[in-house]
Design a protein around this motif. Sequence first.
Motif, PDB file in Angstrom:
ATOM      1  N   TYR A  12     145.518  18.822 -21.914  1.00  0.00           N
ATOM      2  CA  TYR A  12     146.066  18.690 -23.150  1.00  0.00           C
ATOM      3  C   TYR A  12     146.965  17.712 -23.099  1.00  0.00           C
ATOM      4  O   TYR A  12     147.184  16.864 -23.903  1.00  0.00           O
ATOM      5  CB  TYR A  12     146.923  19.872 -23.575  1.00  0.00           C
ATOM      6  N   VAL A  13     147.857  17.520 -21.843  1.00  0.00           N
ATOM      7  CA  VAL A  13     149.037  16.598 -21.728  1.00  0.00           C
ATOM      8  C   VAL A  13     148.820  15.383 -20.805  1.00  0.00           C
ATOM      9  O   VAL A  13     149.402  14.509 -21.193  1.00  0.00           O
ATOM     10  CB  VAL A  13     150.517  17.370 -21.463  1.00  0.00           C
ATOM     11  N   ASN A  14     147.993  15.721 -20.005  1.00  0.00           N
ATOM     12  CA  ASN A  14     147.474  14.488 -19.044  1.00  0.00           C
ATOM     13  C   ASN A  14     148.916  14.021 -18.259  1.00  0.00           C
ATOM     14  O   ASN A  14     148.924  12.835 -18.001  1.00  0.00           O
ATOM     15  CB  ASN A  14     146.895  13.335 -19.530  1.00  0.00           C
ATOM     16  N   HIS A  15     149.815  14.817 -18.080  1.00  0.00           N
ATOM     17  CA  HIS A  15     150.997  14.562 -17.292  1.00  0.00           C
ATOM     18  C   HIS A  15     151.385  15.930 -16.392  1.00  0.00           C
ATOM     19  O   HIS A  15     151.422  16.873 -16.869  1.00  0.00           O
ATOM     20  CB  HIS A  15     152.146  14.438 -18.157  1.00  0.00           C
ATOM     21  N   THR A  16     151.347  15.543 -15.046  1.00  0.00           N
ATOM     22  CA  THR A  16     151.511  16.636 -14.088  1.00  0.00           C
ATOM     23  C   THR A  16     152.572  17.551 -14.232  1.00  0.00           C
ATOM     24  O   THR A  16     152.658  18.633 -14.358  1.00  0.00           O
ATOM     25  CB  THR A  16     151.490  16.092 -12.709  1.00  0.00           C
ATOM     26  N   ASP A  17     153.884  17.072 -14.310  1.00  0.00           N
ATOM     27  CA  ASP A  17     154.967  17.586 -14.488  1.00  0.00           C
ATOM     28  C   ASP A  17     154.971  18.627 -15.908  1.00  0.00           C
ATOM     29  O   ASP A  17     155.496  19.805 -15.997  1.00  0.00           O
ATOM     30  CB  ASP A  17     156.369  16.954 -14.452  1.00  0.00           C
ATOM     31  N   GLN A  18     154.487  17.898 -16.935  1.00  0.00           N
ATOM     32  CA  GLN A  18     154.671  18.658 -18.113  1.00  0.00           C
ATOM     33  C   GLN A  18     153.605  19.729 -18.345  1.00  0.00           C
ATOM     34  O   GLN A  18     153.674  20.759 -18.615  1.00  0.00           O
ATOM     35  CB  GLN A  18     154.267  17.383 -19.316  1.00  0.00           C
ATOM     36  N   THR A  20     147.528  30.287 -23.377  1.00  0.00           N
ATOM     37  CA  THR A  20     147.647  28.836 -22.965  1.00  0.00           C
ATOM     38  C   THR A  20     147.251  27.655 -23.914  1.00  0.00           C
ATOM     39  O   THR A  20     148.335  26.599 -24.155  1.00  0.00           O
ATOM     40  CB  THR A  20     146.680  28.644 -21.470  1.00  0.00           C
ATOM     41  N   THR A  21     146.412  27.859 -24.846  1.00  0.00           N
ATOM     42  CA  THR A  21     146.022  27.030 -25.933  1.00  0.00           C
ATOM     43  C   THR A  21     147.040  26.870 -26.798  1.00  0.00           C
ATOM     44  O   THR A  21     147.647  25.809 -27.521  1.00  0.00           O
ATOM     45  CB  THR A  21     144.844  27.532 -26.323  1.00  0.00           C
ATOM     46  N   ASN A  22     147.879  28.098 -27.457  1.00  0.00           N
ATOM     47  CA  ASN A  22     148.580  27.949 -28.409  1.00  0.00           C
ATOM     48  C   ASN A  22     149.829  27.583 -27.940  1.00  0.00           C
ATOM     49  O   ASN A  22     150.690  26.607 -28.398  1.00  0.00           O
ATOM     50  CB  ASN A  22     149.016  29.394 -28.772  1.00  0.00           C
ATOM     51  N   THR A  23     150.279  27.638 -26.300  1.00  0.00           N
ATOM     52  CA  THR A  23     151.507  27.148 -25.874  1.00  0.00           C
ATOM     53  C   THR A  23     151.305  25.569 -25.850  1.00  0.00           C
ATOM     54  O   THR A  23     152.350  24.946 -26.209  1.00  0.00           O
ATOM     55  CB  THR A  23     151.754  27.674 -24.715  1.00  0.00           C
ATOM     56  N   CYS A  24     150.244  24.956 -25.459  1.00  0.00           N
ATOM     57  CA  CYS A  24     150.151  23.638 -25.317  1.00  0.00           C
ATOM     58  C   CYS A  24     149.943  23.077 -26.758  1.00  0.00           C
ATOM     59  O   CYS A  24     150.467  21.917 -26.982  1.00  0.00           O
ATOM     60  CB  CYS A  24     148.654  23.285 -24.718  1.00  0.00           C
ATOM     61  N   LEU A  25     149.419  23.671 -27.916  1.00  0.00           N
ATOM     62  CA  LEU A  25     149.182  23.066 -28.978  1.00  0.00           C
ATOM     63  C   LEU A  25     150.587  22.916 -29.692  1.00  0.00           C
ATOM     64  O   LEU A  25     151.061  22.065 -30.293  1.00  0.00           O
ATOM     65  CB  LEU A  25     148.186  23.964 -29.881  1.00  0.00           C
ATOM     66  N   ARG A  26     151.495  23.749 -29.558  1.00  0.00           N
ATOM     67  CA  ARG A  26     152.783  24.042 -30.144  1.00  0.00           C
ATOM     68  C   ARG A  26     153.589  22.973 -29.353  1.00  0.00           C
ATOM     69  O   ARG A  26     154.301  22.047 -29.933  1.00  0.00           O
ATOM     70  CB  ARG A  26     153.506  25.457 -29.800  1.00  0.00           C
ATOM     71  N   GLN A  27     153.362  22.700 -28.117  1.00  0.00           N
ATOM     72  CA  GLN A  27     154.239  21.532 -27.444  1.00  0.00           C
ATOM     73  C   GLN A  27     153.618  20.125 -28.017  1.00  0.00           C
ATOM     74  O   GLN A  27     154.414  19.228 -28.459  1.00  0.00           O
ATOM     75  CB  GLN A  27     153.928  21.541 -26.020  1.00  0.00           C
ATOM     76  N   ILE A  28     152.443  19.924 -28.238  1.00  0.00           N
ATOM     77  CA  ILE A  28     151.816  18.554 -28.806  1.00  0.00           C
ATOM     78  C   ILE A  28     152.399  18.525 -30.401  1.00  0.00           C
ATOM     79  O   ILE A  28     152.817  17.538 -30.607  1.00  0.00           O
ATOM     80  CB  ILE A  28     150.408  18.680 -28.965  1.00  0.00           C
ATOM     81  N   GLN A  29     152.444  19.466 -31.174  1.00  0.00           N
ATOM     82  CA  GLN A  29     153.118  19.551 -32.300  1.00  0.00           C
ATOM     83  C   GLN A  29     154.695  19.274 -32.529  1.00  0.00           C
ATOM     84  O   GLN A  29     155.164  18.170 -33.088  1.00  0.00           O
ATOM     85  CB  GLN A  29     153.016  21.096 -33.270  1.00  0.00           C
ATOM     86  N   LYS A  30     155.082  19.586 -31.496  1.00  0.00           N
ATOM     87  CA  LYS A  30     156.717  19.158 -31.179  1.00  0.00           C
ATOM     88  C   LYS A  30     156.763  17.773 -31.061  1.00  0.00           C
ATOM     89  O   LYS A  30     157.605  16.942 -31.313  1.00  0.00           O
ATOM     90  CB  LYS A  30     157.245  19.828 -30.057  1.00  0.00           C
ATOM     91  N   PRO A  75     159.704  10.838 -31.620  1.00  0.00           N
ATOM     92  CA  PRO A  75     159.037   9.351 -31.199  1.00  0.00           C
ATOM     93  C   PRO A  75     158.924   9.088 -29.909  1.00  0.00           C
ATOM     94  O   PRO A  75     159.561   9.629 -29.217  1.00  0.00           O
ATOM     95  CB  PRO A  75     160.377   8.400 -31.808  1.00  0.00           C
ATOM     96  N   LYS A  76     157.683   8.537 -29.596  1.00  0.00           N
ATOM     97  CA  LYS A  76     157.301   8.276 -28.315  1.00  0.00           C
ATOM     98  C   LYS A  76     157.900   6.906 -27.686  1.00  0.00           C
ATOM     99  O   LYS A  76     157.863   5.826 -28.753  1.00  0.00           O
ATOM    100  CB  LYS A  76     155.728   8.264 -28.308  1.00  0.00           C
ATOM    101  N   SER A  77     158.165   6.945 -26.703  1.00  0.00           N
ATOM    102  CA  SER A  77     158.680   5.689 -26.108  1.00  0.00           C
ATOM    103  C   SER A  77     157.478   5.071 -25.092  1.00  0.00           C
ATOM    104  O   SER A  77     156.961   5.959 -24.342  1.00  0.00           O
ATOM    105  CB  SER A  77     159.876   5.828 -25.143  1.00  0.00           C
TER     106      SER A  77
END
Length: 157
Positions: A21-27, A60-70, A75-77
């Motif tokens: 979902y996030v393609n970032h190790t720490d996240q 897991t899926t719901n947790t990841c989707l909520r994070q993506i919605q947030k 704004p992304k840097s």
Amino acid sequence: MDFEEIYKTYWQKVYRLCMGYVNHTDQAKDLAQETFVKVWRQLPNFRGESAIGTWIFRITTNTCLRQIQKEKRMPKSELPPHMKLETSEVTIENHIQFLHQCISELKEIDRIIISLELEDIDQKEIAKIVGISEGNVRVKIHRIKEKLTKKFKENGY
């Protein structure tokens, strides 16, 4: 099954699903940890209507989707140039990272399906998790693999 056993059994699978979902190790680690906090809190309420793994992957899926919605609301840097992935290095790690990047660009349902497929989750279980027929899961997996293969070829992998 007690929580410690569940954690040991499912940690790697949950982490890899989060990476899809996030393609970032720490996240991904943070999301996996958040998932297990929810599992721990809700374990007494687990009714056994599905396999424990199916239940955990749904959390897991719901947790990841909520994070993506947030994140969509924030704004992304842009990363500084020195922190971007060096594509000239062709290593297995780069291929895996590129795969996770490609997966993260898929539609939400496709990300869920292919991430679960990569975890060797039975297609029948995937169908239950995402709420579509098993036949539809097979078709979607085939199409997703075609898309990913095309992206790899287009990028010289």
